[in-house]
Design an enzyme around this catalytic site. Structure first.
Site, PDB file in Angstrom:
ATOM      1  N   LYS A 119       0.833  -1.204   0.000  1.00  0.00           N
ATOM      2  CA  LYS A 119       0.000   0.000   0.000  1.00  0.00           C
ATOM      3  C   LYS A 119       0.862   1.247   0.000  1.00  0.00           C
ATOM      4  O   LYS A 119       0.696   2.146  -0.832  1.00  0.00           O
ATOM      5  CB  LYS A 119      -0.926   0.013   1.224  1.00  0.00           C
ATOM      6  CG  LYS A 119      -1.913   1.174   1.210  1.00  0.00           C
ATOM      7  CD  LYS A 119      -2.535   1.429   2.561  1.00  0.00           C
ATOM      8  CE  LYS A 119      -1.651   2.352   3.388  1.00  0.00           C
ATOM      9  NZ  LYS A 119      -2.317   2.861   4.612  1.00  0.00           N
ATOM     10  N   ASP A 138      -6.435   0.451   0.905  1.00  0.00           N
ATOM     11  CA  ASP A 138      -6.495   0.775   2.325  1.00  0.00           C
ATOM     12  C   ASP A 138      -7.818   0.251   2.879  1.00  0.00           C
ATOM     13  O   ASP A 138      -8.511  -0.539   2.222  1.00  0.00           O
ATOM     14  CB  ASP A 138      -6.328   2.284   2.541  1.00  0.00           C
ATOM     15  CG  ASP A 138      -7.534   3.083   2.068  1.00  0.00           C
ATOM     16  OD1 ASP A 138      -8.425   2.503   1.387  1.00  0.00           O
ATOM     17  OD2 ASP A 138      -7.607   4.287   2.373  1.00  0.00           O
TER      18      ASP A 138
END
Length: 215
Positions: A119, A138
């Site tokens: 991420k 996320d």
């Protein structure tokens, strides 16, 4: 891209034509640090902390040579500050040793840094360098991908693979920004605002309890 994914993307782009990274930054290093700080913390809180943080520690060397307690104090309000401070400092030491204090525009190199997963690496590559390596997944993107019916997977890695298959590569960076905006503005975890949602006509609302009309 299948018809459903195209329709969802088009509707989100129409509603948020200028969706962008919400973490304030002026360099790849600042974005890297801000993204590490954003773990288990809101971007709003991070953006309140980073202006003074970056004045205090403007370079990778400053972070690498900082007094750890001083660094912890500067980021304390973002939560988990002991771990975050260690990760930031160790990462900056690696940047100094291997890359002359600059952030590498390379996925594998970024993944070697403490506190950096896919991420964070995707955030930095996509927003600081304009390099598309994947989709940032996320908590918002993870929740919405399942709720909208874009993925049935539960892990960020598998959800990312599904999104990468559904959407064209040149939309991956924007897609994460759009889904994050949707998650913050309408499709919240506890009380999604389905009646006003820009994709309400096409969303299958998986896992969402039926809502009574507005009075």
């Amino acid at each position: 891209m299948n018809r459903f994914a195209k329709k969802i993307l088009t509707q989100l782009q129409k509603h948020w034509p200028e969706a962008a990274c919400s973490l304030s930054h002026h360099s790849p290093l600042q974005l890297l640090v801000a993204t590490i700080l954003s773990a288990q913390c809101t971007d709003v809180r991070v953006n309140l902390v980073t202006p003074s943080l970056f004045r205090q520690f403007p370079t990778a060397r400053d972070f690498a040579e900082a007094d750890l307690e001083q660094l912890e104090k500067a980021i304390q309000s973002t939560g988990f500050y002991h771990t975050k401070a260690k990760n930031i400092q160790t990462s900056c030491r690696i940047l100094l040793e291997k890359y002359g204090g600059t952030v590498p525009a390379d996925l594998d190199a970024l993944l070697e840094l403490p506190g950096v997963g896919r991420k964070t690496a995707n955030v930095v590559l996509g927003n600081a360098f304009g390099l598309v390596c994947g989709v940032v997944v996320d908590t918002h993107v993870s929740r919405l991908a399942r709720r909208i019916g874009l993925s049935e997977e539960k892990t960020p890695e598998k959800i990312e693979r599904d999104l990468m298959r559904l959407f064209p590569e040149d939309s991956w960076v924007e897609l994460s920004h759009l889904l994050i905006q949707l998650g913050r503005g309408f499709c919240t975890a506890r009380k999604p605002n389905c009646p006003d949602c820009p994709i309400r006509k096409d969303c299958p609302k998986i896992g969402v309890l039926s809502q009574s009309p507005k009075s």
